[in-house]
Write a protein that holds these residues in place. Structure first.
Motif, PDB file in Angstrom:
ATOM      1  N   SER A   1       4.852 125.083  32.966  1.00 42.65           N
ATOM      2  CA  SER A   1       4.925 124.538  34.309  1.00 42.65           C
ATOM      3  C   SER A   1       4.391 125.542  35.323  1.00 42.65           C
ATOM      4  N   SER A   2       4.776 126.794  35.189  1.00 39.03           N
ATOM      5  CA  SER A   2       4.306 127.794  36.149  1.00 39.03           C
ATOM      6  C   SER A   2       2.808 128.047  35.976  1.00 39.03           C
ATOM      7  N   LEU A   3       2.312 128.010  34.739  1.00 42.58           N
ATOM      8  CA  LEU A   3       0.870 128.155  34.514  1.00 42.58           C
ATOM      9  C   LEU A   3       0.105 127.002  35.163  1.00 42.58           C
ATOM     10  N   PHE A   4       0.634 125.803  35.005  1.00 44.35           N
ATOM     11  CA  PHE A   4      -0.009 124.630  35.596  1.00 44.35           C
ATOM     12  C   PHE A   4      -0.004 124.743  37.117  1.00 44.35           C
ATOM     13  N   GLN A   5       1.140 125.102  37.698  1.00 46.33           N
ATOM     14  CA  GLN A   5       1.245 125.234  39.160  1.00 46.33           C
ATOM     15  C   GLN A   5       0.255 126.273  39.669  1.00 46.33           C
ATOM     16  N   ALA A   6       0.105 127.371  38.945  1.00 51.95           N
ATOM     17  CA  ALA A   6      -0.844 128.419  39.354  1.00 51.95           C
ATOM     18  C   ALA A   6      -2.277 127.896  39.260  1.00 51.95           C
ATOM     19  N   ALA A   7      -2.566 127.073  38.255  1.00 51.50           N
ATOM     20  CA  ALA A   7      -3.926 126.571  38.051  1.00 51.50           C
ATOM     21  C   ALA A   7      -4.321 125.557  39.127  1.00 51.50           C
ATOM     22  N   VAL A   8      -3.398 124.767  39.629  1.00 54.94           N
ATOM     23  CA  VAL A   8      -3.740 123.722  40.589  1.00 54.94           C
ATOM     24  C   VAL A   8      -3.447 124.134  42.032  1.00 54.94           C
ATOM     25  N   ARG A   9      -3.037 125.392  42.237  1.00 57.20           N
ATOM     26  CA  ARG A   9      -2.745 125.865  43.593  1.00 57.20           C
ATOM     27  C   ARG A   9      -4.023 125.763  44.433  1.00 57.20           C
ATOM     28  N   GLY A  10      -3.906 125.139  45.600  1.00 58.67           N
ATOM     29  CA  GLY A  10      -5.049 124.992  46.497  1.00 58.67           C
ATOM     30  C   GLY A  10      -5.858 123.725  46.247  1.00 58.67           C
ATOM     31  N   ALA A  11      -5.556 122.990  45.183  1.00 59.07           N
ATOM     32  CA  ALA A  11      -6.296 121.739  44.905  1.00 59.07           C
ATOM     33  C   ALA A  11      -5.807 120.645  45.845  1.00 59.07           C
ATOM     34  N   ARG A  12      -6.770 119.748  46.215  1.00 52.62           N
ATOM     35  CA  ARG A  12      -6.410 118.627  47.089  1.00 52.62           C
ATOM     36  C   ARG A  12      -6.527 117.327  46.295  1.00 52.62           C
ATOM     37  N   PRO A  13      -5.707 116.347  46.624  1.00 59.62           N
ATOM     38  CA  PRO A  13      -5.794 115.052  45.937  1.00 59.62           C
ATOM     39  C   PRO A  13      -7.134 114.355  46.282  1.00 59.62           C
ATOM     40  N   ILE A  14      -7.621 113.595  45.346  1.00 58.31           N
ATOM     41  CA  ILE A  14      -8.859 112.845  45.562  1.00 58.31           C
ATOM     42  C   ILE A  14      -8.543 111.661  46.451  1.00 58.31           C
ATOM     43  N   GLY A  15      -9.461 111.353  47.382  1.00 65.85           N
ATOM     44  CA  GLY A  15      -9.228 110.299  48.361  1.00 65.85           C
ATOM     45  C   GLY A  15      -9.483 108.891  47.836  1.00 65.85           C
ATOM     46  N   HIS A  16     -10.071 108.732  46.661  1.00 64.81           N
ATOM     47  CA  HIS A  16     -10.328 107.398  46.107  1.00 64.81           C
ATOM     48  C   HIS A  16      -9.999 107.404  44.619  1.00 64.81           C
ATOM     49  N   ASP A  17      -9.916 106.214  44.058  1.00 63.85           N
ATOM     50  CA  ASP A  17      -9.535 106.120  42.652  1.00 63.85           C
ATOM     51  C   ASP A  17     -10.677 105.626  41.761  1.00 63.85           C
ATOM     52  N   ARG A  18     -11.923 105.828  42.174  1.00 63.92           N
ATOM     53  CA  ARG A  18     -13.076 105.379  41.386  1.00 63.92           C
ATOM     54  C   ARG A  18     -13.807 106.575  40.798  1.00 63.92           C
ATOM     55  N   ALA A  19     -14.181 106.434  39.571  1.00 69.56           N
ATOM     56  CA  ALA A  19     -14.938 107.491  38.908  1.00 69.56           C
ATOM     57  C   ALA A  19     -16.418 107.355  39.259  1.00 69.56           C
ATOM     58  N   ASP A  20     -17.119 108.461  39.337  1.00 67.27           N
ATOM     59  CA  ASP A  20     -18.564 108.440  39.571  1.00 67.27           C
ATOM     60  C   ASP A  20     -19.246 108.316  38.210  1.00 67.27           C
ATOM     61  N   THR A  21     -19.790 107.120  37.932  1.00 66.50           N
ATOM     62  CA  THR A  21     -20.436 106.884  36.635  1.00 66.50           C
ATOM     63  C   THR A  21     -21.905 107.277  36.646  1.00 66.50           C
ATOM     64  N   GLY A  22     -22.408 107.630  37.822  1.00 68.46           N
ATOM     65  CA  GLY A  22     -23.814 107.994  37.913  1.00 68.46           C
ATOM     66  C   GLY A  22     -24.712 106.806  38.194  1.00 68.46           C
ATOM     67  N   LYS A  23     -24.162 105.591  38.069  1.00 68.82           N
ATOM     68  CA  LYS A  23     -24.938 104.386  38.342  1.00 68.82           C
ATOM     69  C   LYS A  23     -24.959 104.144  39.853  1.00 68.82           C
ATOM     70  N   PRO A  24     -26.086 103.655  40.366  1.00 67.39           N
ATOM     71  CA  PRO A  24     -26.104 103.320  41.789  1.00 67.39           C
ATOM     72  C   PRO A  24     -25.201 102.119  42.057  1.00 67.39           C
ATOM     73  N   ARG A  25     -24.569 102.118  43.194  1.00 67.49           N
ATOM     74  CA  ARG A  25     -23.688 101.010  43.546  1.00 67.49           C
ATOM     75  C   ARG A  25     -24.517  99.805  43.932  1.00 67.49           C
ATOM     76  N   LEU A  26     -24.024  98.630  43.611  1.00 68.53           N
ATOM     77  CA  LEU A  26     -24.713  97.383  43.960  1.00 68.53           C
ATOM     78  C   LEU A  26     -24.634  97.157  45.468  1.00 68.53           C
ATOM     79  N   ASP A  27     -25.734  96.798  46.048  1.00 68.91           N
ATOM     80  CA  ASP A  27     -25.763  96.447  47.456  1.00 68.91           C
ATOM     81  C   ASP A  27     -25.539  94.940  47.547  1.00 68.91           C
ATOM     82  N   ILE A  28     -24.292  94.554  47.717  1.00 72.04           N
ATOM     83  CA  ILE A  28     -23.901  93.146  47.687  1.00 72.04           C
ATOM     84  C   ILE A  28     -24.632  92.361  48.775  1.00 72.04           C
ATOM     85  N   ARG A  29     -24.791  92.949  49.954  1.00 73.55           N
ATOM     86  CA  ARG A  29     -25.489  92.238  51.038  1.00 73.55           C
ATOM     87  C   ARG A  29     -26.940  91.944  50.653  1.00 73.55           C
TER      88      ARG A  29
END
Length: 186
Positions: A7-35
């Motif tokens: 637990s302490s090793l994990f806490q030390a490893a993630v110190r200073g990390a920020r949560p990601i603002g979205h829940d989508r993975a970047d697959t490298g594919k361009p996003r569809l332009d629905i419009r």
């Protein structure tokens, strides 16, 4: 205790990390332009209410279903010829595939293809229009237009849906007028 170390090793490893603002993975594919896709679909399906120079009008399009067999014959054509056409007994000498085209592009290609077939005195061609199961549940667009255009074309004597081995209700055999070339007997 090993759990406290982990637990302490994990806490030390993630110190200073920020949560990601979205829940989508970047697959490298361009996003569809629905419009853009919606605009392209609208442009492809919108009917122009004007008669084109080529004579193929969209003012009145005969709506047909995906599995509806197509059949039409110009007055004066021998019934025996149309029976042979329907039975697939008239060999087609050319084929055009209109899958995936816009209505305008399909019209242009159909007109040019029939003009070329007539120049070479070809008697029968196959036009593959597809059945186009549309997302919006409407009738097949290209199939309906081809059904209407072929009736308007002055060189078309008749047409009928193909045998299953040649495309079934997703294609038509088209019988064309011919001016007899010298030396040809039929």
């Amino acid at each position: 205790m090993q759990n406290d170390d982990d637990s302490s090793l994990f806490q030390a490893a993630v110190r200073g990390a920020r949560p990601i603002g979205h829940d989508r993975a970047d697959t490298g594919k361009p996003r569809l332009d629905i419009r853009r896709i919606t605009e392209q679909r609208t442009n492809a399906t919108s009917a122009t209410n004007e008669t084109k120079v080529d004579g193929l009008s969209d003012q009145f399009v005969i709506d047909v279903g995906a599995e509806d067999p197509l059949h039409w014959v110009r007055d004066g054509v021998q019934e025996s010829q149309i029976r042979k056409l329907k039975a697939g007994q008239v060999a087609f000498e050319g084929s055009l595939d209109l899958h995936g085209l816009t209505v305008e592009k399909a019209r242009e290609q159909l007109w040019a293809f029939i003009a070329e077939a007539c120049r070479y005195e070809i008697r029968c061609v196959r036009i593959t229009h597809g059945k186009a199961a549309r997302i919006d549940g409407r009738r097949p667009l290209i199939k309906s237009h081809v059904n209407t255009w072929l009736r308007q074309h002055p060189q078309v004597l008749g047409f009928a849906s193909c045998l299953p081995k040649h495309g079934g209700t997703g294609a038509v055999y088209v019988m064309l007028k011919r001016t007899m070339l010298e030396g040809r007997d039929e």
